[in-house]
Every structure is written in structure tokens, then in C-alpha cells.
Design a protein around this motif. Sequence first.
Motif, PDB file in Angstrom:
ATOM      1  N   LEU A  54       0.809  -1.215   0.000  1.00  0.00           N
ATOM      2  CA  LEU A  54       0.000   0.000   0.000  1.00  0.00           C
ATOM      3  C   LEU A  54       0.842   1.265   0.000  1.00  0.00           C
ATOM      4  CD1 LEU A  54      -2.854  -1.034   2.456  1.00  0.00           C
ATOM      5  CD2 LEU A  54      -2.795  -1.157  -0.038  1.00  0.00           C
ATOM      6  N   GLN A 103       1.380   3.381   4.302  1.00  0.00           N
ATOM      7  CA  GLN A 103       0.914   2.134   4.905  1.00  0.00           C
ATOM      8  C   GLN A 103       1.863   1.004   4.514  1.00  0.00           C
ATOM      9  OE1 GLN A 103      -3.269   1.432   4.216  1.00  0.00           O
ATOM     10  NE2 GLN A 103      -3.612   3.618   3.930  1.00  0.00           N
ATOM     11  N   GLU A 109       1.254  -2.490   4.733  1.00  0.00           N
ATOM     12  CA  GLU A 109       0.705  -3.799   4.384  1.00  0.00           C
ATOM     13  C   GLU A 109       1.151  -4.166   2.981  1.00  0.00           C
ATOM     14  OE1 GLU A 109      -3.542  -4.518   5.542  1.00  0.00           O
ATOM     15  OE2 GLU A 109      -3.433  -2.337   5.810  1.00  0.00           O
ATOM     16  N   CYS A 149      -3.988   2.841  -3.037  1.00  0.00           N
ATOM     17  CA  CYS A 149      -5.074   1.901  -2.763  1.00  0.00           C
ATOM     18  C   CYS A 149      -5.409   1.951  -1.278  1.00  0.00           C
ATOM     19  CB  CYS A 149      -4.664   0.490  -3.165  1.00  0.00           C
ATOM     20  SG  CYS A 149      -4.296   0.323  -4.919  1.00  0.00           S
ATOM     21  N   GLN A 150      -6.670   1.828  -0.986  1.00  0.00           N
ATOM     22  CA  GLN A 150      -7.113   1.879   0.406  1.00  0.00           C
ATOM     23  C   GLN A 150      -7.021   0.532   1.113  1.00  0.00           C
ATOM     24  OE1 GLN A 150      -7.602   4.899   1.783  1.00  0.00           O
ATOM     25  NE2 GLN A 150      -6.916   5.478  -0.272  1.00  0.00           N
ATOM     26  N   SER A 151      -6.923  -0.556   0.329  1.00  0.00           N
ATOM     27  CA  SER A 151      -6.836  -1.891   0.924  1.00  0.00           C
ATOM     28  C   SER A 151      -6.022  -2.797   0.005  1.00  0.00           C
ATOM     29  CB  SER A 151      -8.235  -2.483   1.118  1.00  0.00           C
ATOM     30  OG  SER A 151      -8.828  -2.755  -0.145  1.00  0.00           O
ATOM     31  N   ASP A 157      -7.001  -5.635  -1.045  1.00  0.00           N
ATOM     32  CA  ASP A 157      -7.925  -6.165  -2.058  1.00  0.00           C
ATOM     33  C   ASP A 157      -8.014  -5.242  -3.266  1.00  0.00           C
ATOM     34  OD1 ASP A 157      -8.497  -8.489  -0.663  1.00  0.00           O
ATOM     35  OD2 ASP A 157     -10.191  -7.589   0.396  1.00  0.00           O
ATOM     36  N   GLU A 158      -8.059  -3.938  -3.029  1.00  0.00           N
ATOM     37  CA  GLU A 158      -8.076  -2.979  -4.129  1.00  0.00           C
ATOM     38  C   GLU A 158      -6.771  -3.055  -4.919  1.00  0.00           C
ATOM     39  OE1 GLU A 158      -8.303   1.852  -4.867  1.00  0.00           O
ATOM     40  OE2 GLU A 158      -8.901   1.052  -2.910  1.00  0.00           O
TER      41      GLU A 158
END
Length: 184
Positions: free
Chosen positions: A24, A46, A48, A144-146, A148-149
Motif C-alpha cells: 500500500l 501504509q 501492508e 489503494c485503500q486496501s 484487495d483494491e
Amino acid sequence: MLQQLFGQGKRLRYLCQDETRLGLKTIAGRLLTACGVKPCGPSQWQREAFYLYGVVEPLSGFSFYYEFSHLDSLCFQHFLDLLSTELGDDIALLQLDRCAAHRAGTLHWPENIIPVFQPAHSPELNPIERVWQALKRQLRWQNCQSLDELRERVAVALDALTPEHIISLTSYDFILEVLFSAAL
């Protein structure tokens, strides 16, 4: 001669393997600005991430990718088993870097995969590095916010990499010369 060594119906293939970390944290890149103006872009920090393991074949443009949460010998073993199944009866010479996960004593190499380790500290010799550059170029400055995105965007970017594009990225002259002379 190769058919005598490997048997009827089996092809010998040259594949290049590597992993890349995607997360991210914003992938920065060049931005056009006026002379003397420092480029600014939206970014996030972020941490992750996930790892994308991949294989490409410079001669045909074949590619195979699989996502894992981290990079270690257990994940690499699982990737080898998946790749072996994907190859079927074909035999693959698999070019790898000297990552500890690739050289672990606990690895069980499938019968249809023969490892070929490139010299240490020479990522420029592995053509899949250019595929990772092309992939990350498409993801520059995207936040991206997640995960998955991010996975969805990576899937779209990988789908855009046609076999012809992979051939154009990975077909180094020295590789083609060796493969064509070996075929004679």
C-alpha cells in the motif's frame, strides 16, 4: 537428441523466476514539472504488502504468477509445486537468483524443474525484473485503500501484459542466441 534425454512429448523450456513485493506504500515515479520545481504527488505510507511470485518464458511469452503473504522456502516450495503442475510433461530450466528461499536445504525440486542459479548480485541478468518494472510503472502514484483494491489493480495490470509484450520485455539477445543455437 533432447527427445532421447527427456522422452517423447516432452519439451525443454527456459523460464525465469523471481518475486516482487507489492504494498500500500505509494510507488513514486517521475512527474512532469516546470524547471526547478520539485515534483509532488499524493502518497501514503501504509506498510501492508504481499509478494507476487512469477515465472516468464522469453521465447513464447508464457507467464505464471501466484500471490503469497511473504517470501520464504515454504511459500517457494508451494510455488514450485504449482508451477510443476502447470508445466505438465514439459521440463523447465528455471533461472533463479541466489535468494535464501531458493537455496534452502528443505526444498524438494519437482522432477520437471531444473534450477539454474544466476551469479550473485546480478538482477539485471534475470529478464523477469523488466516485467516487474513494467508492472510497477502501471501502479505509480496510485493509492489503494486496501490490499484487495491493490490486488484488483495488479490483476488488471497483469492481464494487460500480453505474451507479445512479455517477449518484447524479456527476450535478451544473449538468451535468444543460446536458445536458438541449442535448438540446432
